[in-house]
Design a protein around this motif. Sequence first.
Motif, PDB file in Angstrom:
ATOM      1  N   GLY A 228       2.115  12.985  14.595  1.00 26.07           N
ATOM      2  CA  GLY A 228       2.194  14.149  15.446  1.00 26.07           C
ATOM      3  C   GLY A 228       2.732  15.337  15.015  1.00 26.07           C
TER       4      GLY A 228
ATOM      5  N   LEU B 205       0.674  -1.783  -0.330  1.00 22.70           N
ATOM      6  CA  LEU B 205      -0.144   0.406  -0.504  1.00 22.70           C
ATOM      7  C   LEU B 205       1.041   1.102  -0.040  1.00 22.70           C
TER       8      LEU B 205
ATOM      9  N   SER C  17       5.655   9.073   2.039  1.00 26.71           N
ATOM     10  CA  SER C  17       6.994   9.882   2.894  1.00 26.71           C
ATOM     11  C   SER C  17       7.141   9.322   3.948  1.00 26.71           C
ATOM     12  N   ASN C  18       6.869   8.148   3.859  1.00 21.24           N
ATOM     13  CA  ASN C  18       7.284   7.304   5.362  1.00 21.24           C
ATOM     14  C   ASN C  18       7.567   6.464   5.286  1.00 21.24           C
TER      15      ASN C  18
ATOM     16  N   HIS D  49      -0.743  11.303   2.177  1.00 23.00           N
ATOM     17  CA  HIS D  49      -2.317  11.432   2.595  1.00 23.00           C
ATOM     18  C   HIS D  49      -2.742  10.875   3.776  1.00 23.00           C
TER      19      HIS D  49
ATOM     20  N   GLY E  95       0.950   5.648   0.065  1.00 21.66           N
ATOM     21  CA  GLY E  95      -0.151   6.760   0.360  1.00 21.66           C
ATOM     22  C   GLY E  95       1.298   8.074  -1.047  1.00 21.66           C
ATOM     23  N   GLY E  96       1.401   8.750   0.559  1.00 21.92           N
ATOM     24  CA  GLY E  96       2.315   9.917  -0.444  1.00 21.92           C
ATOM     25  C   GLY E  96       3.976   9.397  -1.330  1.00 21.92           C
TER      26      GLY E  96
END
Length: 336
Positions: A129, A51, A56-57, A119, A53-54
């Motif tokens: 956080g 999966l 970024s991690n 995302h 998302g953007g």
Amino acid sequence: MSIAVHAEHDLGGANTLGLPCVAERFAAPRHVGELREALALAGDRGWPLTLLGGGSNLILPARLPGLVVQPALERWWLEPMGEGVRVHAEAGVDWHRLVMALAERGLWGTENLALIPGHCGAAPIQNIGAYGVELGDVLEAVHLLHRDDGREAVLGAAECAFGYRDSVFKRALADRVVITRLVLRLSPTPRPRLAYGDLAGRVGEAPTPLAVAEAVCAVRREKLPDPAELGNAGSFFHNPVVTADTAARLLHEAPTMPHFPQPDGRVKLAAGWLIDQCGLKGWREGHFGVHDRQALVLVHFGGGSAEELLAFADRVAEQVSSRFGVMLQREPRLAG
Ligand SMILES: Cc1cc2nc3c(=O)[nH]c(=O)nc-3n(C[C@H](O)[C@H](O)[C@H](O)COP(=O)(O)OP(=O)(O)OC[C@H]3O[C@@H](n4cnc5c(N)ncnc54)[C@H](O)[C@@H]3O)c2cc1C
């Protein structure tokens, strides 16, 4: 079958570290029906599923076998709820754009989380956080699909078991679900949280959510490299949480060490400070380096690989371990 599956899809521009990566297959489902189709396809064919998302991690390898699914469900809407407002945001909605749109509408709750890339679908994974606020403070529920059989479920905030950069999605539900929608609870009643950094000094006497969000963006732009200019994944290591005895030993050696006592008696340390004390700020080796303004961020100058990055990060962690006896844990997840 209506979902489009692309072969040999380039993900080099789809991760903020800028690592080269090709997905064997790639799909970007636009609604829950297509997402369910993609899950079934991967299950039927025995394809490993990743999966995205953007990006970024995530640390992406040169090649991701199987099927990469990047949910492209991009609707969000407001539902008035008594004194407050419920925000429904689908997995593919850009988190920062949502935060700014909510701040512009005068809604309090997410403004301190401005400019965190990625995302909405990934935000609960590590309970994003910043500046004294975590997603868990405003999240009411998470809608998801189970990867094995496509069934839908809704988890309340308590069931998400949020902690510092932690949630049930990294533990019991790791790699078992796809988050499809967040439900947040925001309020028009002012409740600025300005205790962190110099936020209070940057906003006026009666700040709006937009003023706080803009102040957060300004501070972040001063401190953090922009992934569009220099590849990075934000903080590369978690802030370590150590026993009170370890903290006392370290404070004896370094009385100025930043430390944050936790409710359970342990003490959180600042990983960036530990790295900086090893003289590593600005250190570069090959294609990777420690950022020269924020030692917690590892940067990619281009041309490097995931293996090289992991070896570089190990060398940073080893130096911290041998100087302080504290083990750093990596924050971005290794895909594939
Ligand atoms: C410059 C910079 C600054 C950052 N600052 C912060 C910060 O202040 N605070 C903070 O907490 N984080 C920060 N981060 C980290 C990152 O932005 C967040 O972790 C963000 O939530 C990741 O979102 P993403 O969409 O990019 O996820 P990705 O990197 O694409 O994926 C992250 C993980 O989530 C999984 N995933 C993605 N989508 C779904 C889904 N729909 N369902 C289930 N699993 C899914 C992926 O498989 C992967 O394991 C920063 C990163 C950068 C580059």
